[in-house]
Design a protein around this motif. Structure first.
Motif, short mmCIF file in Angstrom:
data_model
loop_
_atom_site.label_atom_id
_atom_site.label_comp_id
_atom_site.label_asym_id
_atom_site.label_seq_id
_atom_site.Cartn_x
_atom_site.Cartn_y
_atom_site.Cartn_z
N GLY A 103 1.01 -1.08 0.19
CA GLY A 103 0.68 -0.38 0.31
C GLY A 103 1.10 1.83 0.25
O GLY A 103 1.94 0.97 -0.88
N ASP A 104 0.35 2.70 0.25
CA ASP A 104 0.71 3.82 0.64
C ASP A 104 1.28 4.19 1.52
O ASP A 104 0.83 3.68 2.33
CB ASP A 104 0.09 4.58 -0.23
CG ASP A 104 -0.44 4.17 -1.51
OD1 ASP A 104 0.42 3.67 -2.22
OD2 ASP A 104 -2.17 4.73 -1.73
N HIS A 105 2.72 4.69 1.79
CA HIS A 105 3.55 5.62 2.89
C HIS A 105 3.67 6.44 2.60
O HIS A 105 4.56 7.39 1.71
CB HIS A 105 5.09 4.43 3.37
CG HIS A 105 4.69 3.06 3.39
ND1 HIS A 105 4.31 2.67 4.03
CD2 HIS A 105 4.48 2.14 2.30
CE1 HIS A 105 4.40 1.20 3.97
NE2 HIS A 105 4.10 0.64 3.38
N MET A 106 2.51 7.32 3.41
CA MET A 106 2.67 9.04 3.40
C MET A 106 2.98 10.00 4.29
O MET A 106 2.64 9.51 5.25
CB MET A 106 0.79 9.10 3.16
CG MET A 106 0.81 10.95 2.63
SD MET A 106 -0.56 11.81 3.14
CE MET A 106 -1.89 10.80 2.03
N PHE A 107 4.31 10.25 3.96
CA PHE A 107 5.33 10.96 4.38
C PHE A 107 4.64 12.21 5.04
O PHE A 107 4.49 12.43 3.56
CB PHE A 107 6.68 10.49 4.35
CG PHE A 107 7.16 9.58 4.62
CD1 PHE A 107 7.91 8.47 5.39
CD2 PHE A 107 7.56 8.23 3.25
CE1 PHE A 107 8.32 7.71 5.25
CE2 PHE A 107 7.46 7.05 3.34
CZ PHE A 107 7.55 6.63 4.38
N VAL A 108 4.93 12.85 6.21
CA VAL A 108 4.39 14.39 5.95
C VAL A 108 5.40 15.18 7.01
O VAL A 108 5.53 14.88 8.30
CB VAL A 108 3.29 14.34 6.84
CG1 VAL A 108 2.48 16.02 6.87
CG2 VAL A 108 1.45 13.20 6.49
N LEU A 109 6.30 16.26 6.64
CA LEU A 109 6.92 16.42 7.67
C LEU A 109 6.86 17.92 7.22
O LEU A 109 6.11 19.16 6.71
CB LEU A 109 8.54 16.60 6.70
CG LEU A 109 9.62 17.51 7.31
CD1 LEU A 109 10.05 17.53 8.72
CD2 LEU A 109 10.62 17.74 6.00
N THR A 110 6.67 18.57 8.52
CA THR A 110 6.03 19.99 9.37
C THR A 110 7.38 20.43 9.55
O THR A 110 8.40 20.10 11.02
CB THR A 110 5.68 20.57 10.15
OG1 THR A 110 4.04 19.95 9.79
CG2 THR A 110 5.45 21.69 10.35
N PRO A 111 8.87 21.45 8.75
CA PRO A 111 9.20 21.66 9.00
C PRO A 111 9.62 22.45 10.28
O PRO A 111 8.67 23.59 10.03
CB PRO A 111 10.28 21.75 7.46
CG PRO A 111 9.69 22.33 7.43
CD PRO A 111 8.44 21.93 7.74
N LYS A 128 4.75 16.61 1.62
CA LYS A 128 4.85 15.18 1.57
C LYS A 128 5.08 14.59 0.47
O LYS A 128 5.75 15.29 -0.34
CB LYS A 128 2.92 15.35 1.37
CG LYS A 128 2.06 15.84 2.02
CD LYS A 128 0.77 15.88 2.38
CE LYS A 128 -0.44 15.17 1.47
NZ LYS A 128 -1.44 15.19 0.86
N LEU A 129 5.48 13.32 0.98
CA LEU A 129 6.16 12.52 -0.49
C LEU A 129 5.43 10.75 0.21
O LEU A 129 5.20 10.99 1.00
CB LEU A 129 7.64 11.72 0.16
CG LEU A 129 8.23 10.94 -0.43
CD1 LEU A 129 8.44 11.41 -2.27
CD2 LEU A 129 9.71 10.45 -0.20
N ILE A 130 4.86 10.63 -1.01
CA ILE A 130 4.70 9.20 -0.88
C ILE A 130 5.03 8.17 -1.61
O ILE A 130 5.30 7.94 -2.56
CB ILE A 130 2.43 9.45 -1.71
CG1 ILE A 130 2.38 10.68 -0.43
CG2 ILE A 130 1.86 7.89 -1.80
CD1 ILE A 130 0.68 10.74 -1.73
N VAL A 131 5.18 7.51 -1.23
CA VAL A 131 6.45 6.03 -1.56
C VAL A 131 4.86 4.71 -1.02
O VAL A 131 4.31 4.45 -0.62
CB VAL A 131 6.96 5.30 -0.63
CG1 VAL A 131 7.94 4.40 -1.06
CG2 VAL A 131 8.31 6.92 -0.53
N ASN A 132 4.40 3.87 -2.25
CA ASN A 132 4.33 2.70 -2.65
C ASN A 132 4.65 1.40 -2.99
O ASN A 132 6.09 1.46 -3.15
CB ASN A 132 2.94 2.69 -4.31
CG ASN A 132 2.31 2.15 -3.71
OD1 ASN A 132 2.69 0.53 -4.64
ND2 ASN A 132 0.93 1.74 -3.25
N VAL A 133 4.19 0.29 -2.04
CA VAL A 133 4.36 -1.00 -2.03
C VAL A 133 3.48 -1.75 -2.81
O VAL A 133 2.24 -2.27 -2.29
CB VAL A 133 4.91 -1.15 -0.83
CG1 VAL A 133 5.33 -3.27 -0.48
CG2 VAL A 133 5.56 -0.35 0.29
#
Length: 266
Positions: A103-111, A128-133
């Motif tokens: 599935g999707d792994h959505m990374f969310v960064l607030t610097p 945001k960056l989304i990596v799918n498996v």
């Protein structure tokens, strides 16, 4: 919308223009994985096309991943590193993330807000960056209600070279009409083991080609035709509600990263 107009005017007055655009990067080599694995992830604040200056990052305000509607905090797992660009070194962060589940792994960064002395203002790019498996879609189009957010209308990990990417610019769950969006290409290879970038690949014929600019429509929707395989960053400027920090102007931006792939023969 007055926030990013003010910043843009100040940049031009200083002779900087949009060719020196800042981009918060969330980098990993591949966004579409055939099977689960541990992936390296780098958090770098830089200028992707020109690699002209790497900014020092402070500890982020938050960093987490959303997978199958579940949120996992990753802030404590970040490690401080020194990142080497083509012109200087800067403070950055990294982690190794186990993207094992389909599935999707959505990374969310607030610097943390970054103070840009040349602009006498702060910049905060919620990214945001989304990596799918394994190709199973789960969370890629989720709306998170962030202060500044680009919600993809195209899977950001399944885009062909010469294809297109569409998204909607949002702030606290509401579309931002006519948002200004800057677009830059990651114009170097990245050595994730040595924490550095390689030489520049392409030369812009003129400064306006370094940072491309487009506008969303009245519903906050935009579309961009992707001319080259690789990583592309999209930054919607000043769309967040926070417009000041420590007595200075703040541009609270929304960023998303999209990876396009070249079509190859069997």
């Amino acid at each position: 919308m007055k926030k990013f107009f003010t910043l843009s005017a100040l940049m031009f007055a200083l002779g900087m223009g949009s060719a020196n655009a800042h981009f918060q990067m969330l980098y990993t080599p591949e966004s579409a994985l055939n099977q689960g694995q541990t992936i390296p992830m780098k958090l770098v604040f830089a200028h992707p096309f020109e690699d002209s200056h790497t900014m020092d990052m402070k500890k982020p305000a938050s960093f987490y991943v959303v997978h199958k509607e579940r949120q996992k905090d990753l802030l404590a797992e970040l490690k401080s590193i020194e990142w080497t660009g083509n012109e200087n070194k800067g403070q950055a962060f990294e982690l190794d993330y186990k993207a094992r589940s389909m599935g999707d792994h959505m990374f969310v960064l607030t610097p943390a807000p970054y103070f840009e002395e040349n602009e006498d203002a702060y910049i905060q790019q919620i990214t945001k960056l989304i990596v799918n498996v394994a190709g199973m879609p789960t969370d890629w189009d989720s709306e998170l209600g962030l202060k500044a957010e680009i919600v993809p209308l195209t899977k950001p990990y399944a885009v062909w070279e010469h294809g297109s990417f569409s998204g909607v610019v949002m702030s606290e769950g509401k579309p931002v009409p006519f948002a200004e969006i800057e677009v830059e290409y990651l114009n170097t290879d990245v050595d994730v083991k040595a924490n550095k970038t390689g030489p520049l690949k392409y030369k812009a014929p003129q400064d306006s080609f370094v940072t491309l600019v487009l506008k969303a429509d009245s519903q906050g929707v935009f579309n961009f035709a992707i001319p080259k395989a690789g990583w592309w960053g999209f930054a919607a400027l000043g769309v967040g509600p926070d417009d000041s920090y420590e007595g200075k102007e703040l541009s609270q931006d929304a960023v998303i990263w999209v990876q396009a792939k070249a079509m190859t023969q069997e």
